[in-house]
Design a protein around this motif. Structure first.
Motif, PDB file in Angstrom:
ATOM      1  N   GLY A   1      14.435   2.082  40.131  1.00 36.14           N
ATOM      2  CA  GLY A   1      14.273   3.419  39.582  1.00 36.14           C
ATOM      3  C   GLY A   1      12.924   4.070  39.784  1.00 36.14           C
ATOM      4  N   TYR A   2      12.078   3.472  40.583  1.00 36.11           N
ATOM      5  CA  TYR A   2      10.781   4.073  40.872  1.00 36.11           C
ATOM      6  C   TYR A   2      10.886   4.937  42.125  1.00 36.11           C
ATOM      7  N   ALA A   3      10.006   5.926  42.230  1.00 39.33           N
ATOM      8  CA  ALA A   3       9.925   6.713  43.459  1.00 39.33           C
ATOM      9  C   ALA A   3       9.434   5.792  44.574  1.00 39.33           C
ATOM     10  N   LEU A   4       9.948   6.007  45.770  1.00 39.72           N
ATOM     11  CA  LEU A   4       9.504   5.182  46.890  1.00 39.72           C
ATOM     12  C   LEU A   4       8.018   5.416  47.125  1.00 39.72           C
ATOM     13  N   PRO A   5       7.266   4.361  47.379  1.00 38.96           N
ATOM     14  CA  PRO A   5       5.816   4.509  47.523  1.00 38.96           C
ATOM     15  C   PRO A   5       5.431   5.187  48.830  1.00 38.96           C
ATOM     16  N   ALA A   6       4.476   6.090  48.728  1.00 39.71           N
ATOM     17  CA  ALA A   6       3.976   6.762  49.928  1.00 39.71           C
ATOM     18  C   ALA A   6       3.002   5.856  50.670  1.00 39.71           C
ATOM     19  N   ASP A   7       2.296   5.027  49.918  1.00 38.95           N
ATOM     20  CA  ASP A   7       1.338   4.107  50.522  1.00 38.95           C
ATOM     21  C   ASP A   7       1.153   2.912  49.586  1.00 38.95           C
ATOM     22  N   GLU A   8       0.324   1.987  49.992  1.00 36.68           N
ATOM     23  CA  GLU A   8       0.145   0.765  49.217  1.00 36.68           C
ATOM     24  C   GLU A   8      -0.549   1.000  47.884  1.00 36.68           C
ATOM     25  N   ARG A   9      -1.300   2.087  47.756  1.00 35.15           N
ATOM     26  CA  ARG A   9      -1.947   2.375  46.467  1.00 35.15           C
ATOM     27  C   ARG A   9      -0.912   2.624  45.374  1.00 35.15           C
ATOM     28  N   ALA A  10       0.222   3.230  45.738  1.00 31.44           N
ATOM     29  CA  ALA A  10       1.281   3.491  44.752  1.00 31.44           C
ATOM     30  C   ALA A  10       1.858   2.194  44.208  1.00 31.44           C
ATOM     31  N   VAL A  11       1.881   1.155  45.034  1.00 32.18           N
ATOM     32  CA  VAL A  11       2.413  -0.140  44.618  1.00 32.18           C
ATOM     33  C   VAL A  11       1.492  -0.788  43.585  1.00 32.18           C
ATOM     34  N   ASN A  12       0.207  -0.518  43.643  1.00 31.71           N
ATOM     35  CA  ASN A  12      -0.766  -1.131  42.732  1.00 31.71           C
ATOM     36  C   ASN A  12      -0.517  -0.783  41.271  1.00 31.71           C
ATOM     37  N   ARG A  13       0.124   0.339  41.007  1.00 30.30           N
ATOM     38  CA  ARG A  13       0.344   0.800  39.623  1.00 30.30           C
ATOM     39  C   ARG A  13       1.597   0.213  38.985  1.00 30.30           C
ATOM     40  N   ILE A  14       2.427  -0.468  39.750  1.00 37.71           N
ATOM     41  CA  ILE A  14       3.713  -0.964  39.244  1.00 37.71           C
ATOM     42  C   ILE A  14       3.591  -2.424  38.823  1.00 37.71           C
ATOM     43  N   LEU A  15       4.044  -2.708  37.599  1.00 35.37           N
ATOM     44  CA  LEU A  15       4.082  -4.084  37.109  1.00 35.37           C
ATOM     45  C   LEU A  15       5.503  -4.622  37.207  1.00 35.37           C
ATOM     46  N   CYS A  16       5.621  -5.916  37.417  1.00 34.73           N
ATOM     47  CA  CYS A  16       6.936  -6.565  37.452  1.00 34.73           C
ATOM     48  C   CYS A  16       6.821  -7.913  36.743  1.00 34.73           C
TER      49      CYS A  16
END
Length: 178
Positions: A99-114
Motif C-alpha cells: 500500500g505504499y507509493a512506489l519509490p522514486a529513488d532509494e531515499r524513499a525506501v529509507n523512510r519505510i519500516l518493516c
C-alpha cells in the motif's frame, strides 16, 4: 496451535526451503516472538467457496525485529525468495504490495519500516527414518515414483512434503523436532 502465514508469491522457495526470511508491514505480527511456531500456507484469504488452505510447512521463528526497508542486501533478497532482485527492486515490489507509493529513488525506501521475521524449518512428524510415509498413489500406481531417501533431495509428489534438503543454502535452516 501455531498461527498461519500466507506465502502465495514464494511457494516454490518455501517448498525448496530456500526462503528463510519474510518482511511484513510494521503494524502486523507485533506479538510474534522468537520460539513461536508458524504454519506457512499458500494462500489464506480470497479463496473460492469450499476451497481449503494448502499447508506448505511448519517453521520456528528465530528472530523478529523492526528495521528500515533500506537495510535490504542482495543476500536478504535471496533469503526472501527473490535471488535475482536487487535490494531496490525488492523494496519497490514490497512497497507496492503493502500500500505504499512506489519509490522514486532509494531515499524513499529509507523512510519505510518493516517487520523482519526469520525462521528455521521444522521436520514434520511424518518424517520417518529414510523414506516418506505417504501412502497415496500417483497415476503410475506408486507414491512419488518410488521411495525417496535421505540420500537425495526430493518432494513426495503425492503429499508435497520435502523429504530431504541437502542444499547448502538451506540445510542449516532445518531443525529436528521431537
Amino acid at each position: 496451535m501455531s498461527r498461519r502465514m500466507s506465502y502465495s508469491m514464494t511457494i516454490d522457495a518455501v517448498r525448496d526451503r530456500t526462503k528463510t526470511v519474510t518482511r511484513r508491514h510494521v503494524d502486523t505480527w507485533k506479538k510474534l516472538a522468537p520460539g513461536d511456531r508458524l504454519t506457512l500456507i499458500e494462500k489464506g484469504m480470497g479463496l473460492p467457496k469450499g476451497a481449503k488452505q494448502v499447508v506448505l510447512c511448519d517453521v520456528k521463528v528465530v528472530a523478529v525485529h523492526v528495521e528500515p526497508l533500506s537495510a535490504l542486501t542482495a543476500a536478504e533478497c535471496a533469503a526472501e525468495g527473490f535471488p535475482d532482485y536487487t535490494p531496490f527492486e525488492f523494496a519497490a515490489m514490497w512497497m507496492g504490495g503493502h500500500g505504499y507509493a512506489l519509490p522514486a529513488d532509494e531515499r524513499a525506501v529509507n523512510r519505510i519500516l518493516c517487520r523482519r521475521i526469520e525462521w528455521r524449518y521444522l521436520r514434520p512428524s511424518w518424517w520417518n527414518n529414510d523414506v516418506c510415509t505417504c501412502t497415496r498413489m500417483s497415476e503410475r500406481g506408486h507414491c512419488h515414483g518410488g521411495p525417496q531417501t535421505r540420500t537425495g533431495f526430493g518432494h513426495c509428489w503425492a503429499c508435497a512434503h520435502v523429504l530431504h534438503c541437502d542444499n547448502p543454502l538451506s540445510s542449516s535452516a532445518i531443525e529436528v523436532t521431537s
